[in-house]
Design an enzyme around this catalytic site. Structure first.
Site, mmCIF file in Angstrom:
data_model
loop_
_atom_site.group_PDB
_atom_site.id
_atom_site.type_symbol
_atom_site.label_atom_id
_atom_site.label_comp_id
_atom_site.label_asym_id
_atom_site.label_seq_id
_atom_site.Cartn_x
_atom_site.Cartn_y
_atom_site.Cartn_z
ATOM 1 N N HIS A 90 0.592 5.555 11.649
ATOM 2 C CA HIS A 90 -0.780 5.175 11.291
ATOM 3 C C HIS A 90 -0.806 4.470 9.929
ATOM 4 O O HIS A 90 0.214 4.308 9.281
ATOM 5 C CB HIS A 90 -1.707 6.397 11.303
ATOM 6 C CG HIS A 90 -1.408 7.404 10.234
ATOM 7 N ND1 HIS A 90 -0.334 8.248 10.297
ATOM 8 C CD2 HIS A 90 -2.046 7.697 9.072
ATOM 9 C CE1 HIS A 90 -0.323 9.028 9.236
ATOM 10 N NE2 HIS A 90 -1.339 8.703 8.464
ATOM 11 N N THR A 94 -0.797 -1.028 9.072
ATOM 12 C CA THR A 94 0.187 -2.108 9.049
ATOM 13 C C THR A 94 1.585 -1.594 8.743
ATOM 14 O O THR A 94 1.764 -0.577 8.063
ATOM 15 C CB THR A 94 -0.176 -3.156 7.975
ATOM 16 O OG1 THR A 94 -0.470 -2.468 6.745
ATOM 17 C CG2 THR A 94 -1.356 -3.997 8.393
ATOM 18 N N ARG A 95 2.582 -2.345 9.241
ATOM 19 C CA ARG A 95 3.992 -2.124 8.895
ATOM 20 C C ARG A 95 4.651 -3.496 8.738
ATOM 21 O O ARG A 95 4.356 -4.420 9.498
ATOM 22 C CB ARG A 95 4.735 -1.351 9.993
ATOM 23 C CG ARG A 95 4.268 0.071 10.208
ATOM 24 C CD ARG A 95 4.606 0.974 9.027
ATOM 25 N NE ARG A 95 4.250 2.361 9.294
ATOM 26 C CZ ARG A 95 3.032 2.880 9.147
ATOM 27 N NH1 ARG A 95 2.038 2.097 8.736
ATOM 28 N NH2 ARG A 95 2.799 4.154 9.390
ATOM 29 N N LYS A 121 -2.781 -3.114 -0.024
ATOM 30 C CA LYS A 121 -2.182 -1.832 0.344
ATOM 31 C C LYS A 121 -0.792 -1.740 -0.268
ATOM 32 O O LYS A 121 0.004 -2.675 -0.158
ATOM 33 C CB LYS A 121 -2.094 -1.713 1.867
ATOM 34 C CG LYS A 121 -1.376 -0.455 2.366
ATOM 35 C CD LYS A 121 -1.216 -0.502 3.878
ATOM 36 C CE LYS A 121 -0.303 0.597 4.393
ATOM 37 N NZ LYS A 121 -0.051 0.474 5.848
ATOM 38 N N HIS A 181 8.468 3.613 -1.521
ATOM 39 C CA HIS A 181 9.499 3.872 -0.517
ATOM 40 C C HIS A 181 10.391 5.051 -0.905
ATOM 41 O O HIS A 181 10.809 5.831 -0.052
ATOM 42 C CB HIS A 181 10.357 2.620 -0.311
ATOM 43 C CG HIS A 181 11.438 2.790 0.710
ATOM 44 N ND1 HIS A 181 11.174 2.885 2.061
ATOM 45 C CD2 HIS A 181 12.788 2.908 0.584
ATOM 46 C CE1 HIS A 181 12.307 3.038 2.723
ATOM 47 N NE2 HIS A 181 13.295 3.052 1.846
ATOM 48 N N CYS A 236 1.409 9.827 5.177
ATOM 49 C CA CYS A 236 2.158 9.832 6.440
ATOM 50 C C CYS A 236 3.515 10.458 6.160
ATOM 51 O O CYS A 236 3.698 11.132 5.151
ATOM 52 C CB CYS A 236 2.261 8.439 7.040
ATOM 53 S SG CYS A 236 3.203 7.262 6.038
ATOM 54 N N LYS A 251 9.366 -1.472 12.703
ATOM 55 C CA LYS A 251 9.532 -2.851 13.166
ATOM 56 C C LYS A 251 10.492 -2.940 14.346
ATOM 57 O O LYS A 251 10.401 -3.866 15.151
ATOM 58 C CB LYS A 251 10.020 -3.734 12.011
ATOM 59 C CG LYS A 251 11.429 -3.442 11.549
ATOM 60 C CD LYS A 251 11.885 -4.331 10.402
ATOM 61 C CE LYS A 251 11.289 -3.947 9.079
ATOM 62 N NZ LYS A 251 11.767 -2.626 8.577
#
Length: 390
Positions: free
Chosen positions: A48, A51-52, A263, A267, A313, A346
Site C-alpha cells: 500500500h 506508488t512504488r 512522497k 530505505h 508499511c 517492481k
C-alpha cells in the site's frame, strides 16, 4: 478429499507476488486458489501507499536487470489487459554523495544490458531540476525510461485478471497450519481445510506466522513514508521519482501526484516487527517525521512544507537483501517466495510468472540462482533452514 476444496495450486498470501502468480497460473488453465488473511489490496502488507519505483539499472547480480526489464514488459501487458493505468514513466533520478556511494557498478551493468542511463554532475542536476539543493560532491544516474507503479492498482489489476481466468480468492482467511506430503498439500485455515497438489507461500512480512512449517531468514521491519506540501517544481511532470544516498542515510521518493505532496521514505533503519503485534502508526516515533523532514530541508527545501499525510508499511529483509525464490527444504511441491527487502515490488509481475513456471513445469527460463535458499547455509545444503532463528 472434498472436490470443492481441491486445487492444483494453493497460494498462501495474495499480495503483489501471490496475486501475480495466481493470474499466470490461472491463465495456463491451472485450478488455483489464493488465500489471504485480509482483502487485497489492503494496508496490512507491503503493497500500500499508492506508488512504488520501477527502475532497471541494478548493480550486483545481472539477473536483476534482466528481471526488471521483463517485469516492465509484463506490467505494460497487465495494464493493457486490465484497462487500468499502472506504470508512469516519470524517469528516476538516483542521487548520491560521491563520498557515500558510487554509481560505477550500476552504470557498467546498464551499458552491458543496454539500459538507457545518463551520468550527471552536480551542476547539471541543479540545472535540470532547480528545486534541488545539491552540493558539488553529489553525482547522479538518471534513468529516463524508469518511473513508478501505482501499487494498489497493480494488485487490483492482477486480482481482476486472475479471477477472470477462473482463479478463486479466499479473503479475510487466516492460515493456521500447513501440512505437506509428497504429492499433496493441505492448508488449514480459519474457514476450513483446502487441498492442493502443490502450494506457493508468498506471505511477505507474515512469513513468521507460517512457522513451524517453514522458517525463512527474513526479518520484518516497520517503515514509514510521508507526503509533504511542495512547490510546483516537485509536481508530477516536473520532477521524477528519486533515490538519494547521503550521510543522512538512504531515501527514495516520488513527485507530488495530483497535489498530494512529495512522497519520501527512508530505505535503511527501522524497528523490527513480529506478526500478530501492533504496527505502531506514523508519528509514534519522533524520528518518523524528523528523518524525512531533515533530508527535505537539506536537499529539497521546496518540498519541506507541512506534513500532509504519513503512513507505515513493512519491509521483509533477508541477511543479504537478495530475494528468496526456491522450493521448501523438505517439500519439493511447496514453493517459497519472500524476503524482497524493500526493492521487490517492481519485480512482482515477473516473480508471478516465475512461480507459475516452477509450479507447472518445475523449471523457469529466468535466472533465479541468486535467490536460492542454500546460500544461507555454510555447506550450501538446505537442511539447516528449517531451524528456528536462522
Amino acid at each position: 478429499m472434498a472436490e470443492h476444496n481441491s486445487y492444483d495450486v494453493i497460494i498462501v498470501g495474495a499480495g503483489s507476488m501471490g496475486m501475480s502468480a495466481g493470474y499466470y497460473l490461472a491463465r495456463r488453465g491451472v485450478k488455483t486458489l489464493l488465500i489471504d488473511a485480509f482483502d487485497p489490496p489492503h494496508t496490512q502488507g507491503s503493497h500500500h501507499g499508492e506508488t512504488r519505483l520501477i527502475r532497471h539499472a541494478y548493480s550486483g547480480d545481472p539477473a536483476y536487470i534482466d528481471l526488471a526489464l521483463r517485469a516492465d514488459r509484463l506490467w505494460k501487458e497487465a495494464e493493457q489487459l486490465s484497462g487500468i493505468e499502472l506504470l508512469v514513466r516519470s524517469g528516476v533520478l538516483n542521487l548520491a554523495d560521491s563520498a557515500v556511494y558510487s554509481f560505477s557498478g550500476r552504470l557498467a551493468e546498464a551499458k552491458i544490458r543496454k539500459v538507457p542511463v545518463q551520468q550527471l554532475d552536480a551542476g547539471e542536476i541543479r540545472r535540470r531540476w532547480p528545486g534541488l539543493n545539491i552540493p558539488e560532491t553529489f553525482a547522479a544516474m538518471y534513468e529516463p525510461d524508469a518511473g513508478y507503479l501505482y501499487s494498489e492498482r497493480c494488485i487490483t489489476a492482477y486480482r481482476q485478471l486472475a479471477l477472470g481466468q477462473g482463479a478463486e480468492l479466499l479473503t479475510n482467511t487466516s492460515v493456521v497450519n500447513i501440512t505437506a506430503r509428497e504429492s499433496s498439500v493441505t492448508v488449514h485455515t480459519t474457514n476450513g481445510d483446502y487441498h492442493g497438489a502443490s502450494a506457493i507461500l508468498s506471505a511477505g512480512a507474515w512469513f513468521g506466522a507460517l512457522a513451524p512449517f517453514v522458517h525463512l531468514p527474513i526479518k520484518a521491519i516497520r517503515k514509514v513514508v510521508g507526503w509533504f506540501e511542495s512547490s510546483p517544481a516537485f509536481a508530477a511532470g516536473n520532477f521524477p521519482g528519486f533515490t538519494l544516498g547521503a550521510e543522512e542515510g538512504g531515501y527514495y521518493g516520488f513527485p507530488s501526484i495530483a497535489g498530494a505532496g512529495l512522497k519520501i521514505g527512508r530505505h535503511d533503519t527501522g524497528l523490527e516487527w513480529k506478526p500478530g503485534t501492533l504496527l505502531a502508526p506514523f508519528g509514534s516515533e519522533a524520528s518518523d517525521e524528523q528523518d524525512l523532514r531533515r533530508v527535505l530541508e537539506t536537499y529539497m527545501p521546496g518540498a519541506a512544507g507541512r506534513l500532509l499525510k504519513g503512513s507505515v508499511c513493512k519491509y521483509e529483509y533477508t541477511p543479504d537483501e537478495d530475494f528468496i525464490i526456491d522450493r521448501h527444504p523438505l517439500h519439493s511441491n511447496v514453493l517459497v517466495a519472500g524476503g524482497f527487502s524493500g526493492h521487490g515490488f517492481k519485480f512482482s509481475s515477473v516473480v508471478g510468472e516465475i512461480l507459475a513456471d516452477l509450479a507447472t513445469s518445475g523449471a523457469t527460463n529466468h535466472n533465479i540462482q541468486p535467490f536460492a535458499l542454500s546460500r544461507f547455509t555454510p555447506d550450501h545444503s538446505q537442511a539447516g533452514l528449517i531451524l528456528e532463528g536462522i
